[in-house]
Design an enzyme around this catalytic site. Structure first.
Site: not given
Length: 244
Positions: A64, A145, A159, A163
């Site tokens: 993880d 991304s 998010y 990124k």
């Protein structure tokens, strides 16, 4: 990719999507691949999709990447079993449905940062140390991304910020690798929308243009396969007619 034959590649988040496609592509290209994920059964199932010698080149390790202690332990195991890391693909990433202003969302936001940012940093640190002490001119690839360059997508909460951090970290790492006296490469690959589990189902079914995970895996092969003198800093890939 000939110079990487028999070398060791580590792919995080290898149980599905871009990670799974990349693990398969690197194994088919002749590399020994260690796929890191929380769901080992999925990586082991990938072996059945590989043919010939490639099937024996894919290994699974439970990790993880939101937990530093698991990362350190896993990379130590990789060094013991395979001698070290030559290529690292930081693919593991998560997205959580929430808003920045939503009440009681702290755990969801922390999960994203711990996986998308700190996991990437700690995996890179361990891989870099493995490469440097063995004098290996390795390669580290971050799956970034388009959201890491322009915060134009709705409802992405933290998010996009995670990124954007990857974009900055890529350049910071490039400079650090240089000042450490190495020729280790670092590359950011920034896809548009890709048909993977991270994408909300409503978006997948909306009819917007989508990339496939294999498209990004091919991009990884391209940047890793460049000559030692070439470093691709940033590679942006969008589906034709994407509107954002």
């Amino acid at each position: 990719m000939d110079r990487w034959e028999g070398k060791v590649a580590v792919v995080t988040g290898a149980s599905s999507g871009i990670g799974a496609a990349t693990a398969k592509a690197l194994a088919n290209a002749g590399m020994t691949v260690v796929g890191l994920a929380r769901r080992l059964d999925r990586i082991k199932a990938l072996k059945d999709e590989l043919e010939g010698p490639a099937r024996g080149r894919l290994y699974a390790a439970k990790c993880d990447v939101s937990k530093e202690e698991e990362i350190v332990k896993t990379f130590g195991w990789i060094e013991e079993q395979f001698g070290g890391v030559d290529v690292l693909v930081n693919n593991a990433g998560i997205f959580r449905q929430t808003k920045l202003v939503e009440a009681d969302n702290s755990e969801k936001l922390k999960e994203v940062i711990d996986t998308n940012v700190m996991g990437l940093v700690f995996c890179t640190r361990e891989a870099f140390q493995s490469m440097k002490k063995r004098s290996v001119d390795g390669h580290i690839v971050h799956i970034n991304s388009v959201a890491g360059h322009k915060a134009s997508l709705p409802n992405t909460n933290i998010y996009a910020a995670s990124k954007f951090a990857v974009t900055a970290l890529t350049e910071t790492m490039r400079l650090e690798f240089k000042t450490e006296g190495t020729k280790i490469k670092v590359t950011s690959i920034s896809p548009g929308a890709v048909r993977t589990e991270i994408l909300p189902e409503a978006m997948i079914n909306s009819g917007i243009p989508l990339l496939e995970a294999e498209d990004i895996a091919e991009a990884v092969l391209y940047v890793v396969g460049t000559p030692p003198r070439v470093q691709v800093h940033e590679l942006t890939i969008k589906p034709v007619c994407e509107s954002f």
